[in-house]
Design an enzyme around this catalytic site. Structure first.
Site: not given
Ligand SMILES: NC(=O)c1ccc[n+]([C@@H]2O[C@H](COP(=O)([O-])OP(=O)(O)OC[C@H]3O[C@@H](n4cnc5c(N)ncnc54)[C@H](O)[C@@H]3O)[C@@H](O)[C@H]2O)c1
Length: 337
Positions: A58, A94, A119, A143, A147, A171, A189, A221, A291
């Protein structure tokens, strides 16, 4: 398939768990999708068929973003809470630095619609449930702080440069959608961890604290099915795009923040018991101390998403969520055999 209102979207992080499910929904709705992902935690195989794929960061979005895009869905981030505590700079560089570049590229290309993955971790340990968006934000780890910083950055971008943006505060995302499911490494998770025990890949599940003020003493949760979450993203786009849902419209200059959860809490013990029932496997537990930074109950109020986006979660049943995740986990196991 094509629709009257076919649009073109950039999906950052579309090789990851949530991004790939949302990209699949966009394609099914007849839109064009470009996934931008550096595969740092994502998987090439996760990019849905039909999406254009750019392996890139990105931070370099300006190379590819142009005025032909109607909007950006921004999932790309690092999201491991524990790692963020020991290596916070990685998260600032990042998540925050990367988004600075992405927003600049959007400005330069004149792309003025954004949906961002925020989040529940932005709230920290609120003493009130269900959690509404007007509660104070007080993240307890880098983290969540990164965000929240992005949310603030987006608000400024909207006010100064007329972006129309929706931040969706997820959530606990869970479940799977067809070939797309959770494959974080390391996994942190609860549901996929308990499923690993069912598969014999992990001996037991640790239960961190059983003396919380909850009905069975374990943390509660709010688990939301990833397909329900995906539907919210399509509705958010519809509200924020020019010519979108006029009655609920997110105007240029507005940054709408909405929680996404079922509003139903499930305890750690209920999740483990549901996994036992769905998989038919015994799940040994290990009692472990609490924790730090784990509040007793985190449950969303999603009233604002209902009102402003017209969103309704329809897959709130925990057994259904676990069953979908189990199907995905078993398919992956068979692939790797
Ligand atoms: N999974 C959850 O429960 C949850 C909860 C709240 C928020 N989120 C948010 O949702 C989003 C997706 O989460 P997820 O669980 O799918 O995570 P994930 O790690 O599976 O997906 C994140 C993706 O972003 C890519 N990425 C990271 N940095 C990058 C960069 N600089 N350039 C290009 N690509 C990059 C990674 O390769 C990955 O494919 C995240 O922003 C996370 O903070 C997730």
């Amino acid at each position: 398939m094509s629709t009257a209102q076919q649009r073109k979207y950039l999906v950052t992080g579309g090789a990851g768990y949530v991004g790939s499910v949302v990209a699949a929904h966009l394609l099914e709705a007849g839109h064009r999708v470009t996934v931008l992902d550096d595969l740092s935690t994502g998987h090439r195989a996760g990019v849905p068929r039909g999406a254009e794929f750019i392996e890139g960061r990105i931070q370099d979005a300006a190379k590819w973003l142009d005025p032909s895009y109607d909007g950006v869905l921004h999932f790309a981030a690092f999201s491991q809470v524990g790692e963020s505590v020991v290596n916070p700079e990685k998260y600032w560089v990042n998540n925050v630095g990367g988004t600075t570049e992405l927003l600049a590229a959007m400005r330069d290309a004149g792309v003025r619609t954004l949906v961002f993955s925020s989040t529940a971790a932005t709230y920290g340990e609120p003493d009130q449930v269900p959690i509404t968006e007007d509660l104070p934000t007080a993240p307890t780890n880098p983290y969540g702080a990164s965000k929240l910083a992005v949310d603030h950055m987006i608000s400024g971008e909207c006010a100064a440069h007329g972006l129309a943006a929706v931040s969706l505060r997820y959530f606990n995302v869970a479940g799977a959608y067809g070939a797309h499911g959770e494959r974080h490494d390391p996994e942190s998770h609860l549901i996929p961890l308990v499923l690993q025990v069912a598969q014999g890949r992990r001996e037991a599940i640790s239960v961190y604290g059983d003396d919380y003020p909850t009905p069975d003493g374990t943390c509660v949760r709010d688990y939301i099915h990833v397909a329900d979450l995906a539907e919210a993203h399509l509705l958010a786009l519809d509200a924020a795009l020019p010519g979108g849902a006029a009655d609920r419209g997110v105007r240029p200059g507005e940054h709408l923040i909405c929680n996404l959860g079922n509003g139903n809490g499930f305890s750690v013990r209920e999740v483990i018991e549901t996994v036992r029932q769905v998989t038919g496997h015994p799940i040994p537990e290990i009692a472990a101390p609490r924790r730090g930074g784990d509040p007793a109950v985190l449950v969303a109020s999603a009233e604002r998403a209902k009102e402003r986006l017209g969103w309704r979660p329809t897959r709130a049943d925990l057994a259904g969520i676990v069953a979908d995740a189990w199907k995905f986990a078993e398919a992956r196991r068979r692939e790797s055999e």
